[in-house]
Design a protein around this motif. Sequence first.
Motif, short mmCIF file in Angstrom:
data_model
loop_
_atom_site.label_atom_id
_atom_site.label_comp_id
_atom_site.label_asym_id
_atom_site.label_seq_id
_atom_site.Cartn_x
_atom_site.Cartn_y
_atom_site.Cartn_z
N MET A 128 13.36 -1.51 -3.35
CA MET A 128 14.49 -1.17 -4.36
C MET A 128 14.55 0.62 -4.53
N VAL A 129 13.35 0.86 -5.00
CA VAL A 129 13.23 2.38 -5.14
C VAL A 129 13.48 3.15 -4.02
N ILE A 130 12.91 2.70 -2.65
CA ILE A 130 13.15 3.35 -1.54
C ILE A 130 14.40 3.51 -1.02
N MET A 131 15.07 2.22 -0.94
CA MET A 131 16.43 2.07 -0.80
C MET A 131 17.38 3.05 -1.49
N PHE A 132 17.09 3.15 -2.70
CA PHE A 132 17.79 4.10 -3.56
C PHE A 132 17.70 5.52 -2.82
N LEU A 133 16.45 5.72 -2.82
CA LEU A 133 16.22 7.38 -2.35
C LEU A 133 17.04 7.48 -0.86
N ILE A 134 16.96 6.58 0.01
CA ILE A 134 17.48 6.52 1.34
C ILE A 134 19.19 6.51 1.12
N THR A 135 19.73 6.09 0.07
CA THR A 135 21.09 5.99 -0.08
C THR A 135 21.41 7.44 -0.62
N ALA A 136 20.40 8.03 -1.79
CA ALA A 136 20.73 9.13 -2.20
C ALA A 136 21.04 10.27 -1.25
N ARG A 137 19.85 10.13 -0.30
CA ARG A 137 19.58 11.43 0.90
C ARG A 137 21.01 11.11 1.74
N LEU A 138 21.44 10.04 1.74
CA LEU A 138 22.63 9.79 2.71
C LEU A 138 23.96 10.49 2.17
N SER A 139 23.87 10.37 0.81
CA SER A 139 24.85 10.94 0.06
C SER A 139 25.21 12.51 -0.15
N MET A 140 23.88 13.27 0.18
CA MET A 140 23.87 14.34 0.35
C MET A 140 24.56 15.22 1.46
N PRO A 141 25.43 16.17 1.32
CA PRO A 141 25.92 16.94 2.52
C PRO A 141 24.88 17.84 3.18
N VAL A 142 24.72 17.17 4.39
CA VAL A 142 23.35 17.88 4.89
C VAL A 142 23.56 19.20 5.48
N VAL A 143 24.73 19.70 5.90
CA VAL A 143 25.00 20.91 6.42
C VAL A 143 25.10 21.98 5.22
N LEU A 144 25.84 21.39 4.12
CA LEU A 144 25.98 22.16 2.94
C LEU A 144 24.41 22.49 2.07
N VAL A 145 23.75 21.50 2.20
CA VAL A 145 22.51 21.71 1.45
C VAL A 145 21.54 22.58 2.05
N ALA A 146 21.60 22.43 3.43
CA ALA A 146 20.85 23.12 4.37
C ALA A 146 21.21 24.50 4.34
#
Lengths: 296, 305
Positions: A128-146
């Motif tokens: 559950m925790v790792i799935m949450f981390l994956i979901t959170a990571r997917l919600s981050m705008p990659v280009v913007l954060v990078a």
Amino acid sequence: MIQHVIDEPIQMSPRRLLWRRVRGHAGLLIGSAILTVILAVAALAPFIAPHDPYHQDLLNRLAPPIWQTGGTWTHILGADQLGRDYLSRLIYGAQLSLFIGAAATLISGLIGTGLGVIAGYFGGRIDMVIMFLITARLSMPVVLVALAVAALLGSSLTIVILILGFLLWDRFAVVARSATMQLRSSDYVLAARCAGCPTWRLLVSEILPNIGDALIVVATLEMAHAILLEAALSFLGMGVQPPLPSWGLMISEGRDFLFFEPWLIMIPGAALFALVLGINLLGDGVRDVTAPDGGA
Amino acid sequence: MTRFFVQRLGLALLVAVFVSLVSFLMLRAAGDPAIAIAGEGAAQADIENIRIQYGFDRPLVVQYADWLASALAGDLGRSTYFNATVAELLAERLPITLTLGLCALSFSIIVAVPLGVLAAVRPNSLLDRLALTIAVFGQALPNFWFALILIVLLSVQFPILPPSGNETWAHFVMPTIVLGYYSMPAIMRLTRTGMLQVLRADYIRTARAKGLDPLTVLFKHALRNAIIPVVSLSAVQFGYMLGGSVIIESIFALHGVGQLAWESISRADLPTVQAIVLVLAVLYVGLTLIGDLLNAWLDPRIRVA
């Protein structure tokens, strides 16, 4: 596809069967061919590059490529705004792209596979925790954060690799997780557990080798993704810094001459396109050949 | 359905808060906001003053809690570069990016769905292979390079479209194409796979056997079921498009959130960057939530599972 497998003569060894599928897969062959050429060019860069990619020759600035009027064989692909030989920069750029792609994929592969295997094997709360981390990571705008992190830290080759490595692990985690879940209760894993195999060894030597095929497919996708993102970051000035011959940076530098010298952006862009196409074709091909029923 | 909705909503909120925490910590770890505001070469005393004035000397947890609390109340802080509050900037820029995203998504769906359907009707035909080839090529095309090529082609060689700005609809054509083509391969492949599965189903055979018009069978009976996964994919793709707008808007000088992000990043305008990351993450989370709910509404089997 399933029908096809059944039709094969039974005495055929798995290796020959695989080879036969490889030979029959046009995309896989084209992808491998493109990639082999680019890898060879990158590996042999010091021997085949006609000039030093950093040597500036202001007398020859914006020398046109061979197919335009005024083009010479000294600079087959012309020279850039500082008179550096474009072909040589393109050749060394292949090294750079491949290195960044491979290094970033290695980091993201380690992170993602680790998380995914752990989530898939243990399940429950950990999952559950790792799935949450994956979901959170997917919600981050990659280009913007990078872009933001690169801008604030001051970008360099190492920083770009680290940023991409720490941002692109999600697909590894998703695939490793679901593949591990399928294997978790298979007989050989249960047998190893009954035999008293420690958990870490079970994960590394029983599970990992058997999800390898699926992970290789993800690795090609992510490598292509990382190469494209690096080029985009460098294009926006927040990636690899001049005078390194990054293809993205070359496109960015050529942009100032967009209206009069469009070949300056066409050449590095075409190289980038070919590399990503090659990697993608290879990845799709490996997927089709190793999992003919459309898995992975 | 209510239970499903509440569960998903709770998870979405948790994800949004977590993402905002991570991006807050990441931006803080990457750069000192006081130095960014004071500018390079500022005196140490000035930097310390700014640190105290803006509250950067407090523990990070307190700063984050403070920031989140005001963000929830609609106060996203004040831009350190533009002479405006972040909320005002976003209100001005967000409609442009949302318009662009909607145009791009519509463009993508209008091209990709019919292509996927046609490819599935005759698997391995010339058309199917052509569609797959287009998809493979599309995925490898760097979007910023594609944008520059379009500018060279449609603004320089054949000057029919303006290269930059956002005054008229014509300014949106090229950005729409560049942002939209990237989602096409995924949408097309999913439509194709879905159609291939559905077309094998018994009810399609029944519909055909009772002599219904083939097009009605294809689009009314088959596509309706095949399109369900495409709905949630489209929601996710829309989220990606909002993120991708950073590159595209800065190339076409479209004054949306993407360009705002780019400007605030290059000026180390931390409050604006932070707010944009939060808004984009919330939008993405919201979109996936809507996608999930639409799916559950369209396909009752998901609700039960």
